[in-house]
Design a protein around this motif. Structure first.
Motif, PDB file in Angstrom:
ATOM      1  N   THR A 123      -9.856  34.725 -26.067  1.00  0.00           N
ATOM      2  CA  THR A 123      -8.359  34.592 -25.875  1.00  0.00           C
ATOM      3  C   THR A 123      -8.046  33.323 -25.260  1.00  0.00           C
ATOM      4  OG1 THR A 123      -9.019  35.871 -23.774  1.00  0.00           O
ATOM      5  CG2 THR A 123      -8.065  37.169 -25.510  1.00  0.00           C
ATOM      6  N   ASN A 124      -6.938  32.801 -25.333  1.00  0.00           N
ATOM      7  CA  ASN A 124      -6.339  31.755 -24.835  1.00  0.00           C
ATOM      8  C   ASN A 124      -6.474  31.488 -23.389  1.00  0.00           C
ATOM      9  OD1 ASN A 124      -5.154  29.106 -25.024  1.00  0.00           O
ATOM     10  ND2 ASN A 124      -3.170  29.785 -26.182  1.00  0.00           N
ATOM     11  N   LEU A 125      -6.251  30.301 -22.794  1.00  0.00           N
ATOM     12  CA  LEU A 125      -6.362  30.125 -21.142  1.00  0.00           C
ATOM     13  C   LEU A 125      -5.763  28.777 -21.059  1.00  0.00           C
ATOM     14  CD1 LEU A 125      -9.906  28.791 -20.400  1.00  0.00           C
ATOM     15  CD2 LEU A 125      -9.426  29.581 -22.582  1.00  0.00           C
ATOM     16  N   GLY A 157      -0.405  29.596 -17.903  1.00  0.00           N
ATOM     17  CA  GLY A 157      -0.493  29.939 -19.059  1.00  0.00           C
ATOM     18  C   GLY A 157       0.087  29.116 -20.052  1.00  0.00           C
ATOM     19  N   GLY A 158       0.352  27.830 -19.812  1.00  0.00           N
ATOM     20  CA  GLY A 158       0.858  26.919 -20.841  1.00  0.00           C
ATOM     21  C   GLY A 158       0.029  25.647 -20.899  1.00  0.00           C
ATOM     22  N   GLY A 192      12.001  36.829 -22.927  1.00  0.00           N
ATOM     23  CA  GLY A 192      13.097  35.953 -22.321  1.00  0.00           C
ATOM     24  C   GLY A 192      12.444  34.610 -21.974  1.00  0.00           C
ATOM     25  N   ASP A 193      11.352  34.219 -22.571  1.00  0.00           N
ATOM     26  CA  ASP A 193      10.726  33.041 -22.557  1.00  0.00           C
ATOM     27  C   ASP A 193       9.883  33.050 -21.247  1.00  0.00           C
ATOM     28  OD1 ASP A 193      10.133  30.407 -23.586  1.00  0.00           O
ATOM     29  OD2 ASP A 193      11.135  29.420 -22.021  1.00  0.00           O
ATOM     30  N   LEU A 194       9.601  34.129 -20.362  1.00  0.00           N
ATOM     31  CA  LEU A 194       8.809  34.038 -19.183  1.00  0.00           C
ATOM     32  C   LEU A 194       7.469  33.638 -19.439  1.00  0.00           C
ATOM     33  CD1 LEU A 194      10.510  37.219 -17.561  1.00  0.00           C
ATOM     34  CD2 LEU A 194      11.010  34.993 -17.069  1.00  0.00           C
ATOM     35  N   ILE A 195       6.818  33.007 -18.691  1.00  0.00           N
ATOM     36  CA  ILE A 195       5.464  32.635 -18.762  1.00  0.00           C
ATOM     37  C   ILE A 195       4.566  33.682 -18.661  1.00  0.00           C
ATOM     38  CG2 ILE A 195       5.762  30.346 -17.633  1.00  0.00           C
ATOM     39  CD1 ILE A 195       4.831  31.510 -15.083  1.00  0.00           C
ATOM     40  N   SER A 196       3.481  33.559 -19.280  1.00  0.00           N
ATOM     41  CA  SER A 196       2.518  34.799 -19.506  1.00  0.00           C
ATOM     42  C   SER A 196       1.590  34.659 -17.907  1.00  0.00           C
ATOM     43  CB  SER A 196       1.518  34.946 -20.526  1.00  0.00           C
ATOM     44  OG  SER A 196       1.263  33.338 -20.701  1.00  0.00           O
ATOM     45  N   GLY A 197       1.625  33.540 -17.516  1.00  0.00           N
ATOM     46  CA  GLY A 197       0.881  33.341 -16.395  1.00  0.00           C
ATOM     47  C   GLY A 197      -0.638  32.933 -16.754  1.00  0.00           C
ATOM     48  N   GLY A 198      -1.317  32.387 -15.987  1.00  0.00           N
ATOM     49  CA  GLY A 198      -2.768  31.962 -16.312  1.00  0.00           C
ATOM     50  C   GLY A 198      -3.636  31.974 -14.968  1.00  0.00           C
ATOM     51  N   SER A 199      -4.910  31.481 -15.206  1.00  0.00           N
ATOM     52  CA  SER A 199      -5.336  30.903 -16.576  1.00  0.00           C
ATOM     53  C   SER A 199      -5.570  31.828 -17.735  1.00  0.00           C
ATOM     54  CB  SER A 199      -6.469  29.975 -16.371  1.00  0.00           C
ATOM     55  OG  SER A 199      -7.677  30.440 -15.919  1.00  0.00           O
ATOM     56  N   SER A 200      -5.624  33.076 -17.204  1.00  0.00           N
ATOM     57  CA  SER A 200      -6.332  34.141 -18.324  1.00  0.00           C
ATOM     58  C   SER A 200      -4.882  34.858 -19.057  1.00  0.00           C
ATOM     59  CB  SER A 200      -7.078  35.247 -17.507  1.00  0.00           C
ATOM     60  OG  SER A 200      -8.231  34.591 -16.743  1.00  0.00           O
ATOM     61  N   SER A 201      -4.363  33.918 -19.704  1.00  0.00           N
ATOM     62  CA  SER A 201      -2.968  34.205 -20.118  1.00  0.00           C
ATOM     63  C   SER A 201      -3.281  35.103 -21.523  1.00  0.00           C
ATOM     64  CB  SER A 201      -2.264  32.808 -20.757  1.00  0.00           C
ATOM     65  OG  SER A 201      -3.099  32.120 -21.493  1.00  0.00           O
ATOM     66  N   GLY A 202      -4.179  34.828 -22.253  1.00  0.00           N
ATOM     67  CA  GLY A 202      -4.418  35.704 -23.668  1.00  0.00           C
ATOM     68  C   GLY A 202      -5.043  36.898 -23.350  1.00  0.00           C
TER      69      GLY A 202
END
Length: 451
Positions: A121-123, A132-133, A146-156
């Motif tokens: 998964t992405n990070l 998460g970006g 709503g274009d809200l961030i997924s958060g990170g670094s473990s976004s995926g």
């Protein structure tokens, strides 16, 4: 079937389906593959296990006794800074890509327990960031939209669980990477005590602080996965054995913050988050004893991670990568890592002394309370807002998560509904090292449905 999109898409739900004969691993593999394909390029995955290999694994499981394999037939995702044989490890930097010849300890234990590794998964690149970006593979959006961030670094990993693609995912957590995306996608994020889960085969961010974390749909699943992962790792010099701990059913005393800080970084307070936390705190106070506590020591300790010499540890780990692949490292990631060069050894020791004082102060807190309840994040942002101000707003997200590993605490992030305007809200329970059973028990008792 829609198994993986239903509330029963959990480890225990899958186990029940398998035990009744209503499900077979091949059924689950077929469904999850279709669901992942249907979402298209959602920026969740960097690489995926080929479909024929997933079905080969499903057939292999048919020859194993589920009773001896606690995660028999459970699909899992793995953050792409953790090695899994058959898939490249990129750390979200294509130029860094390597092909591992062995599973990371955590992945090996999952497979031995019967899990099916679906993909990587992405990070945030090199696990540096909480939004998460910061990835050339794109920025996953929160499942709340709503274009809200997924958060990170473990976004995926967080989105994969929240979107019903897998019931379990591995993340990592140095500054909050296993808790921030859990809160912003409405799932459980368990950050074990440092060293409880071996980190061999995981690309370090800060070796002395890194943890493998777990995302699940429910607390029971987090406990079941932790039971598989925890234990001494002979290949990890930072590994530690946990002392015996009884979960206990005695009443829990909860520390609540007296100085809650929900500033968005611009002098404005997120009133939606303030109201949401007040509702959770009221529920907790109705179910348990509470004490008030200041949290300044936690915030000061957290500031040492990126504003103090611990940022130099990231440079110690990644200096060779910067030397060989400098242009492939995102500018914001490179700036964070290279900031470590400005600290001297004298400054590092002085910060270490101050950290020890802060640890003693926090230890006194846990002499009067079993757990500490905090908002996981003080607010959230859109992907556009993070792109406009990637550093300051990233620090805002880590206000209540960055200190945890420095202070040698364990933590579990739990979804707590939404704000009045529909944004995801979550809280975290923190406790001393090796208090995972206590935290999971308290989270279920204090934040679950009334009993």
């Amino acid at each position: 079937m829609q198994l993986l999109s239903s509330p029963s898409a959990t480890v225990s739900g899958l186990r029940a389906g398998y035990a009744s004969g209503a499900l077979r691993p091949a059924d689950v593999v077929a469904e999850l593959t279709a669901r992942i394909d249907a979402r298209g390029d959602d920026h969740v995955w960097i690489s995926r296990t080929p479909v024929d290999e997933l079905h080969r694994r499903a057939r292999e499981l048919e020859g194993l006794d589920p009773a001896g394999h606690p995660l028999w037939g459970v699909p899992v995702a793995v953050k792409d800074n953790i090695d899994a044989v058959g898939l490249p490890t990129t750390a979200a930097c294509p130029a860094f890509t390597r092909t591992p010849d062995a599973d990371a300890t955590a992945v090996r234990r999952l497979r031995a327990a019967g899990a099916i590794v679906v993909g990587k998964t992405n990070l945030d690149q090199f696990a540096t960031g909480l939004n998460g970006g910061r990835s050339p593979y794109g920025a996953p959006e929160s499942v709340f939209g709503g274009d809200l961030i997924s958060g990170g670094s473990s976004s995926g990993s967080a989105v994969a669980v929240a979107a019903g693609l897998v019931p379990v995912a591995l993340g990592t957590d140095t500054a909050g990477s296993g808790r921030v995306p859990a809160a912003l996608n409405g799932v459980v994020g368990l950050k074990p005590t440092r060293g409880l889960v071996g980190t061999a085969g995981m690309l370090p961010a800060c070796r002395s602080l890194d943890c493998v974390s777990v995302f699940t749909r429910d607390l029971t699943g987090a406990a079941e996965v932790l039971a598989v992962l925890a234990g001494p790792d002979p290949d990890d010099p930072w590994s530690r054995a946990a002392p015996p701990e009884a979960p206990g059913a005695r009443p829990v005393v909860v520390a609540l913050p007296e100085d809650l800080d929900l500033d968005r970084g611009d002098g404005t307070v997120d009133t939606g988050f303030a109201d949401a936390f007040a509702r959770v705190a009221a529920t907790v106070a109705a179910r348990a004893g509470t004490v008030g506590t200041p949290t300044a020591a936690l915030r000061e300790a957290g500031d040492l991670l990126y504003g103090g010499p611990w940022v130099a540890e990231r440079l110690a780990v990644l200096a060779d990568v910067l030397d060989t692949h400098r242009d492939a490292v995102l500018p914001v990631t490179r700036a964070v890592i290279e900031a470590g060069a400005r600290f001297s050894a004298v400054e590092a020791f002085r910060a270490r002394y101050r950290l020890q004082e802060l640890r003693a102060e926090v230890a006194r807190l846990f002499a009067t309370a079993d757990v500490l309840l905090l908002p996981t994040v003080p607010t959230t942002f859109t992907r556009a807002e993070l792109a406009a101000e990637p550093v300051m707003r990233n620090l805002v997200l880590g206000r209540y998560t960055q200190a945890t590993n420095l202070l040698d605490l364990s933590a579990v992030a739990v979804p707590a509904g939404t704000t009045d305007d529909g944004r995801p809200f979550g809280v975290t329970l923190l406790g001393p090292a090796f208090s995972e059973a206590r935290l999971l028990h308290a989270a279920a008792a204090l934040l679950g449905p009334p009993r």
